[in-house]
Write a protein that holds these residues in place. Structure first.
Motif, PDB file in Angstrom:
ATOM      1  N   ASP A  40      32.875 -16.494  52.341  1.00 13.35           N
ATOM      2  CA  ASP A  40      34.304 -15.964  52.037  1.00 13.35           C
ATOM      3  C   ASP A  40      34.595 -16.781  50.957  1.00 13.35           C
ATOM      4  O   ASP A  40      35.221 -16.435  49.968  1.00 13.35           O
ATOM      5  N   GLU A  41      34.357 -18.161  50.879  1.00  8.07           N
ATOM      6  CA  GLU A  41      34.934 -19.023  49.637  1.00  8.07           C
ATOM      7  C   GLU A  41      34.285 -18.662  48.572  1.00  8.07           C
ATOM      8  O   GLU A  41      34.994 -18.604  47.169  1.00  8.07           O
ATOM      9  N   VAL A  42      33.028 -18.516  48.501  1.00  5.32           N
ATOM     10  CA  VAL A  42      32.334 -18.190  47.177  1.00  5.32           C
ATOM     11  C   VAL A  42      32.890 -16.840  46.830  1.00  5.32           C
ATOM     12  O   VAL A  42      32.964 -16.618  45.691  1.00  5.32           O
ATOM     13  N   LEU A  43      33.114 -15.784  47.477  1.00  7.81           N
ATOM     14  CA  LEU A  43      33.220 -14.383  46.990  1.00  7.81           C
ATOM     15  C   LEU A  43      35.024 -14.579  46.752  1.00  7.81           C
ATOM     16  O   LEU A  43      35.318 -14.033  45.526  1.00  7.81           O
ATOM     17  N   ARG A  44      35.901 -15.333  47.335  1.00 14.27           N
ATOM     18  CA  ARG A  44      37.407 -15.672  46.975  1.00 14.27           C
ATOM     19  C   ARG A  44      37.125 -16.233  45.516  1.00 14.27           C
ATOM     20  O   ARG A  44      37.986 -15.714  44.604  1.00 14.27           O
ATOM     21  N   LYS A  45      36.304 -16.910  45.331  1.00 14.91           N
ATOM     22  CA  LYS A  45      36.244 -17.725  44.023  1.00 14.91           C
ATOM     23  C   LYS A  45      35.855 -16.931  42.943  1.00 14.91           C
ATOM     24  O   LYS A  45      36.525 -16.860  41.705  1.00 14.91           O
ATOM     25  N   ALA A  46      34.855 -16.131  43.002  1.00 15.82           N
ATOM     26  CA  ALA A  46      34.241 -15.061  42.316  1.00 15.82           C
ATOM     27  C   ALA A  46      35.643 -14.269  41.993  1.00 15.82           C
ATOM     28  O   ALA A  46      35.721 -13.515  40.648  1.00 15.82           O
ATOM     29  N   GLU A  47      36.286 -13.531  43.008  1.00 19.10           N
ATOM     30  CA  GLU A  47      37.305 -12.620  42.793  1.00 19.10           C
ATOM     31  C   GLU A  47      38.350 -13.347  41.789  1.00 19.10           C
ATOM     32  O   GLU A  47      39.016 -12.547  40.981  1.00 19.10           O
ATOM     33  N   GLU A  48      38.717 -14.282  41.967  1.00 19.49           N
ATOM     34  CA  GLU A  48      39.708 -15.176  41.082  1.00 19.49           C
ATOM     35  C   GLU A  48      39.354 -15.281  39.691  1.00 19.49           C
ATOM     36  O   GLU A  48      40.075 -14.911  38.759  1.00 19.49           O
ATOM     37  N   ARG A  49      37.983 -15.565  39.597  1.00 14.78           N
ATOM     38  CA  ARG A  49      37.553 -15.522  38.017  1.00 14.78           C
ATOM     39  C   ARG A  49      37.533 -13.944  37.450  1.00 14.78           C
ATOM     40  O   ARG A  49      37.907 -13.941  36.196  1.00 14.78           O
ATOM     41  N   VAL A  50      37.312 -13.123  38.294  1.00 13.99           N
ATOM     42  CA  VAL A  50      37.111 -11.614  37.632  1.00 13.99           C
ATOM     43  C   VAL A  50      38.643 -11.330  37.177  1.00 13.99           C
ATOM     44  O   VAL A  50      39.025 -10.719  36.340  1.00 13.99           O
ATOM     45  N   GLU A  51      39.579 -11.833  38.261  1.00 15.88           N
ATOM     46  CA  GLU A  51      41.181 -11.424  38.073  1.00 15.88           C
ATOM     47  C   GLU A  51      41.509 -11.953  36.849  1.00 15.88           C
ATOM     48  O   GLU A  51      42.529 -11.520  36.365  1.00 15.88           O
ATOM     49  N   LYS A  52      41.032 -13.217  36.435  1.00 13.53           N
ATOM     50  CA  LYS A  52      41.520 -13.895  35.265  1.00 13.53           C
ATOM     51  C   LYS A  52      40.983 -13.434  33.885  1.00 13.53           C
ATOM     52  O   LYS A  52      41.191 -14.359  32.983  1.00 13.53           O
ATOM     53  N   ILE A  53      40.043 -12.474  34.022  1.00 17.66           N
ATOM     54  CA  ILE A  53      39.591 -12.005  32.367  1.00 17.66           C
ATOM     55  C   ILE A  53      40.821 -11.365  31.674  1.00 17.66           C
ATOM     56  O   ILE A  53      41.215 -10.470  32.365  1.00 17.66           O
ATOM     57  N   THR A  54      40.984 -11.825  30.624  1.00 11.97           N
ATOM     58  CA  THR A  54      42.081 -10.985  29.859  1.00 11.97           C
ATOM     59  C   THR A  54      41.484  -9.951  29.012  1.00 11.97           C
ATOM     60  O   THR A  54      40.379  -9.892  28.783  1.00 11.97           O
TER      61      THR A  54
END
Length: 78
Positions: free
Chosen positions: A48-62
């Motif tokens: 869950d933690e690894v997936l959450r961090k990956a999702e945050e990284r994807v969301e922050k792509i400009t």
């Protein structure tokens, strides 16, 4: 046994699936089942933690004006 925090998402998921299979098929004693359940809970939390961090990284792509990715924004910067 590998430390859970050192596992990749894929490694943790594979072990979690094997753990669930053992529990479902009753392949372990009561004490082993308790230990498997505890490790499984830790594996799930790690995934869950690894997936959450990956999702945050994807969301922050400009995106640039043309819609193409042009960089990222650090999560801490928001």
């Amino acid at each position: 046994m590998t430390e859970i925090n050192d596992m990749s998402f894929e490694e943790a998921m594979k072990e979690l699936e094997a753990t669930v299979g053992k529990l479902e098929h009753g392949e372990a004693t009561l004490e082993e089942s308790i230990a498997l359940y505890e490790r499984g809970a830790k594996l799930r939390k790690h995934c869950d933690e690894v997936l959450r961090k990956a999702e945050e990284r994807v969301e922050k792509i400009t995106l640039a004006a043309d819609g193409q990715p042009d960089g990222t924004v650090p999560v801490e910067g928001l």
